[in-house]
Design a protein around this motif. Sequence first.
Motif, short mmCIF file in Angstrom:
data_model
loop_
_atom_site.label_atom_id
_atom_site.label_comp_id
_atom_site.label_asym_id
_atom_site.label_seq_id
_atom_site.Cartn_x
_atom_site.Cartn_y
_atom_site.Cartn_z
N GLU A 125 0.84 -1.20 0.00
CA GLU A 125 0.00 0.00 0.00
C GLU A 125 0.87 1.25 0.00
N VAL A 126 0.52 2.22 -0.83
CA VAL A 126 1.29 3.45 -0.94
C VAL A 126 0.42 4.65 -0.58
N VAL A 127 1.10 5.74 -0.23
CA VAL A 127 0.44 6.99 0.14
C VAL A 127 0.92 8.07 -0.80
N GLN A 128 0.00 8.89 -1.29
CA GLN A 128 0.34 9.97 -2.21
C GLN A 128 0.66 11.23 -1.43
N ILE A 129 1.89 11.74 -1.60
CA ILE A 129 2.29 13.01 -0.99
C ILE A 129 2.76 13.92 -2.12
N GLY A 130 1.87 14.77 -2.60
CA GLY A 130 2.18 15.56 -3.79
C GLY A 130 2.30 14.64 -4.98
N TRP A 131 3.44 14.75 -5.71
CA TRP A 131 3.67 13.84 -6.83
C TRP A 131 4.39 12.56 -6.40
N TRP A 132 4.80 12.51 -5.13
CA TRP A 132 5.58 11.38 -4.63
C TRP A 132 4.64 10.33 -4.03
N ARG A 133 4.78 9.09 -4.50
CA ARG A 133 4.03 7.98 -3.95
C ARG A 133 4.99 7.13 -3.11
N THR A 134 4.72 7.05 -1.81
CA THR A 134 5.64 6.37 -0.92
C THR A 134 4.95 5.20 -0.23
N GLY A 135 5.71 4.15 -0.01
CA GLY A 135 5.23 3.03 0.78
C GLY A 135 5.86 2.97 2.15
N LEU A 136 6.66 3.99 2.49
CA LEU A 136 7.36 4.00 3.77
C LEU A 136 6.45 4.36 4.93
N LEU A 137 5.25 4.85 4.64
CA LEU A 137 4.33 5.29 5.69
C LEU A 137 3.24 4.27 5.97
N THR A 138 3.29 3.13 5.33
CA THR A 138 2.29 2.09 5.56
C THR A 138 2.98 0.80 5.99
N GLN A 139 2.27 -0.01 6.76
CA GLN A 139 2.85 -1.26 7.24
C GLN A 139 3.12 -2.23 6.09
N SER A 140 2.17 -2.36 5.16
CA SER A 140 2.37 -3.27 4.04
C SER A 140 3.49 -2.78 3.12
N GLY A 141 3.63 -1.47 2.99
CA GLY A 141 4.72 -0.92 2.18
C GLY A 141 6.08 -1.23 2.77
N LEU A 142 6.20 -1.09 4.09
CA LEU A 142 7.47 -1.39 4.75
C LEU A 142 7.79 -2.88 4.69
N ARG A 143 6.76 -3.73 4.87
CA ARG A 143 6.98 -5.17 4.81
C ARG A 143 7.38 -5.60 3.40
N SER A 144 6.79 -4.95 2.40
CA SER A 144 7.13 -5.30 1.01
C SER A 144 8.53 -4.85 0.64
N LEU A 145 9.07 -3.86 1.36
CA LEU A 145 10.39 -3.33 1.05
C LEU A 145 11.53 -4.20 1.58
N VAL A 146 11.25 -5.01 2.60
CA VAL A 146 12.31 -5.71 3.32
C VAL A 146 13.09 -6.66 2.41
N LEU A 147 12.43 -7.58 1.76
CA LEU A 147 13.13 -8.59 0.96
C LEU A 147 13.90 -7.99 -0.22
N PRO A 148 13.28 -7.13 -1.05
CA PRO A 148 14.08 -6.56 -2.15
C PRO A 148 15.23 -5.69 -1.68
N ALA A 149 15.06 -4.98 -0.56
CA ALA A 149 16.15 -4.14 -0.05
C ALA A 149 17.32 -5.00 0.42
N ILE A 150 17.04 -6.10 1.12
CA ILE A 150 18.10 -7.00 1.57
C ILE A 150 18.79 -7.64 0.36
N THR A 151 17.99 -8.08 -0.60
CA THR A 151 18.57 -8.70 -1.80
C THR A 151 19.51 -7.75 -2.52
N LEU A 152 19.08 -6.51 -2.68
CA LEU A 152 19.89 -5.54 -3.42
C LEU A 152 21.11 -5.09 -2.64
#
Length: 326
Positions: free
Chosen positions: A168-195
């Motif tokens: 889930e993402v949140v719209q802040i102006g033109w920026w869409r971020t997933g850092l402000l939602t629980q599902s967004g942060l959980r979705s970020l964990v695996l790709p961030a570790i992999t990269l």
Amino acid sequence: MLAFIARRLVQSVIVMLVVAFIAFLVFRYVGDPLAALLSQDAKQADYDAARMRLGLDQPFYVQFYYFVLNALQGNFGISYRLQQPVSQLILERLPATIELAFASATIALVFGVLLGIYTALRPRAFSTGVIMTASLVGVSLPTFLIGIGLIYVFAVELKWLPSFGRGEVVQIGWWRTGLLTQSGLRSLVLPAITLSLFQLTLIMRLVRAEMLEVLRTDYIRFAKARGLSQRAINFGHALKNTMVPVITITGLQLGSVIAFAIITETVFQWPGVGSLFVNSVAAVDVPVMAAYLVFVALVFVVINLIVDILYFIVDPRLRDGAKTGR
């Protein structure tokens, strides 16, 4: 300092012009833009009108001039595949790539430096051997295999984290971020570790090697002879000199993370610029390919410029050389 920055800016402009010329060649000579923009039922008159409208009837150097001029304004034309402005497509997906790159770079830098310091200060410890052996995974295994392995363990077997998407993402102006939602942060964990694994391993090994070398220098022995505490020697003297080459490598790796997150974004179906480029290559979407090439070059040029300035600030030898004209 100003002269140093001015020289680097001139070099950066030259690099960007060369890359823009390569991107223009791709844009101009890979595929037929008219065939992609016009239907199969279009007549010759339609082709001639479109050729004139796009400026394809003008000399080569005139076309390149307008290509650079439009690129400076962020205009790379219309996507053949999606029929939308290329700049709009990149801006829509850029936040996802930047957030992924920022998270992975933070993981790599923090853990890479800490583990590098730890293994350098305890070179014969059993834990150091375990860490160095485990670090071979980050160097040896390809990124896509690491990503698939993490998906299997944490998404399929343990069901702790999602295996694809941005959440889930949140719209802040033109920026869409997933850092402000629980599902967004959980979705970020695996790709961030992999990269981050490859960069983490590289930074850790570099910090360890540089710190071991610095700890063997004469001025460290002199600091010990003066009665300085081991903490002051390790972190006040050794670590400070170790970080000079680390800044360069870290900056270059950050550029690599942003520019070449293609494999990770593909494995995790992350809606970033990298996945957009992969889909564009498959569809021979030349405007997007050319824009991505310029984008990658801009990322590296800007980061290299920042790294050079930081290097100039941290390393007094460069400042002394600039004063003496060397």
